[in-house]
Design a protein around this motif. Structure first.
Motif, PDB file in Angstrom:
ATOM      1  N   TYR A  49       0.797  -1.219   0.000  1.00  0.00           N
ATOM      2  CA  TYR A  49       0.000   0.000   0.000  1.00  0.00           C
ATOM      3  C   TYR A  49       0.835   1.276   0.000  1.00  0.00           C
ATOM      4  O   TYR A  49       0.287   2.365   0.074  1.00  0.00           O
ATOM      5  CB  TYR A  49      -0.929   0.016   1.208  1.00  0.00           C
ATOM      6  CG  TYR A  49      -1.984  -1.062   1.137  1.00  0.00           C
ATOM      7  CD1 TYR A  49      -3.008  -0.986   0.206  1.00  0.00           C
ATOM      8  CD2 TYR A  49      -1.944  -2.159   1.988  1.00  0.00           C
ATOM      9  CE1 TYR A  49      -3.971  -1.975   0.119  1.00  0.00           C
ATOM     10  CE2 TYR A  49      -2.906  -3.155   1.904  1.00  0.00           C
ATOM     11  CZ  TYR A  49      -3.912  -3.055   0.980  1.00  0.00           C
ATOM     12  OH  TYR A  49      -4.857  -4.026   0.895  1.00  0.00           O
ATOM     13  N   ASN A  61       2.666   2.727  -2.416  1.00  0.00           N
ATOM     14  CA  ASN A  61       2.604   3.535  -3.622  1.00  0.00           C
ATOM     15  C   ASN A  61       1.206   3.619  -4.218  1.00  0.00           C
ATOM     16  O   ASN A  61       1.059   4.005  -5.371  1.00  0.00           O
ATOM     17  CB  ASN A  61       3.567   2.965  -4.671  1.00  0.00           C
ATOM     18  CG  ASN A  61       5.004   3.071  -4.204  1.00  0.00           C
ATOM     19  OD1 ASN A  61       5.357   4.003  -3.519  1.00  0.00           O
ATOM     20  ND2 ASN A  61       5.811   2.097  -4.576  1.00  0.00           N
ATOM     21  N   VAL A  62       0.203   3.276  -3.450  1.00  0.00           N
ATOM     22  CA  VAL A  62      -1.171   3.324  -3.955  1.00  0.00           C
ATOM     23  C   VAL A  62      -1.683   4.754  -3.845  1.00  0.00           C
ATOM     24  O   VAL A  62      -1.524   5.419  -2.828  1.00  0.00           O
ATOM     25  CB  VAL A  62      -2.075   2.368  -3.132  1.00  0.00           C
ATOM     26  CG1 VAL A  62      -3.528   2.532  -3.539  1.00  0.00           C
ATOM     27  CG2 VAL A  62      -1.623   0.943  -3.307  1.00  0.00           C
ATOM     28  N   GLU A  63      -2.290   5.232  -4.921  1.00  0.00           N
ATOM     29  CA  GLU A  63      -2.866   6.574  -4.889  1.00  0.00           C
ATOM     30  C   GLU A  63      -4.102   6.542  -4.000  1.00  0.00           C
ATOM     31  O   GLU A  63      -5.016   5.740  -4.200  1.00  0.00           O
ATOM     32  CB  GLU A  63      -3.235   7.007  -6.301  1.00  0.00           C
ATOM     33  CG  GLU A  63      -3.652   8.455  -6.396  1.00  0.00           C
ATOM     34  CD  GLU A  63      -3.881   8.874  -7.833  1.00  0.00           C
ATOM     35  OE1 GLU A  63      -4.850   9.600  -8.060  1.00  0.00           O
ATOM     36  OE2 GLU A  63      -3.105   8.460  -8.696  1.00  0.00           O
ATOM     37  N   ARG A  64      -4.116   7.415  -3.047  1.00  0.00           N
ATOM     38  CA  ARG A  64      -5.208   7.406  -2.073  1.00  0.00           C
ATOM     39  C   ARG A  64      -6.437   8.115  -2.624  1.00  0.00           C
ATOM     40  O   ARG A  64      -6.343   9.223  -3.147  1.00  0.00           O
ATOM     41  CB  ARG A  64      -4.766   8.070  -0.776  1.00  0.00           C
ATOM     42  CG  ARG A  64      -3.757   7.227  -0.042  1.00  0.00           C
ATOM     43  CD  ARG A  64      -3.307   7.912   1.237  1.00  0.00           C
ATOM     44  NE  ARG A  64      -2.417   7.044   1.986  1.00  0.00           N
ATOM     45  CZ  ARG A  64      -1.140   6.853   1.718  1.00  0.00           C
ATOM     46  NH1 ARG A  64      -0.607   7.457   0.682  1.00  0.00           N
ATOM     47  NH2 ARG A  64      -0.396   6.069   2.458  1.00  0.00           N
TER      48      ARG A  64
END
Length: 55
Positions: A35, A37-40
Motif C-alpha cells: 500500500y 505507492n497506492v494513490e489514495r
C-alpha cells in the motif's frame, strides 16, 4: 567418568516468540510494500445537492 557436555537445547517458548515476531514483521512489511505507492482516494466527496421536492 565425565559425561559429554552437549550444547544447551533452545527453549521452546523463545523459539515460538521468535517465530511469531518474524511472522508479524513479514506481514507488516508486505502490507507496507503493498500500500505504499497506492494513490489514495479521498475519504469523502461533496454530495450532490438534493433535489427540491415541493408541494
Amino acid at each position: 567418568m565425565r559425561s559429554k557436555s552437549s550444547p544447551p537445547k533452545p527453549d521452546l517458548v523463545v523459539l515460538v516468540i521468535v517465530f511469531a515476531l518474524i511472522g508479524m514483521v513479514a506481514t507488516l512489511a508486505y502490507q507496507i510494500g503493498l500500500y505504499a505507492n497506492v494513490e489514495r482516494a479521498p475519504i469523502a466527496e461533496q454530495a450532490v445537492a438534493p433535489k427540491d421536492f415541493g408541494g
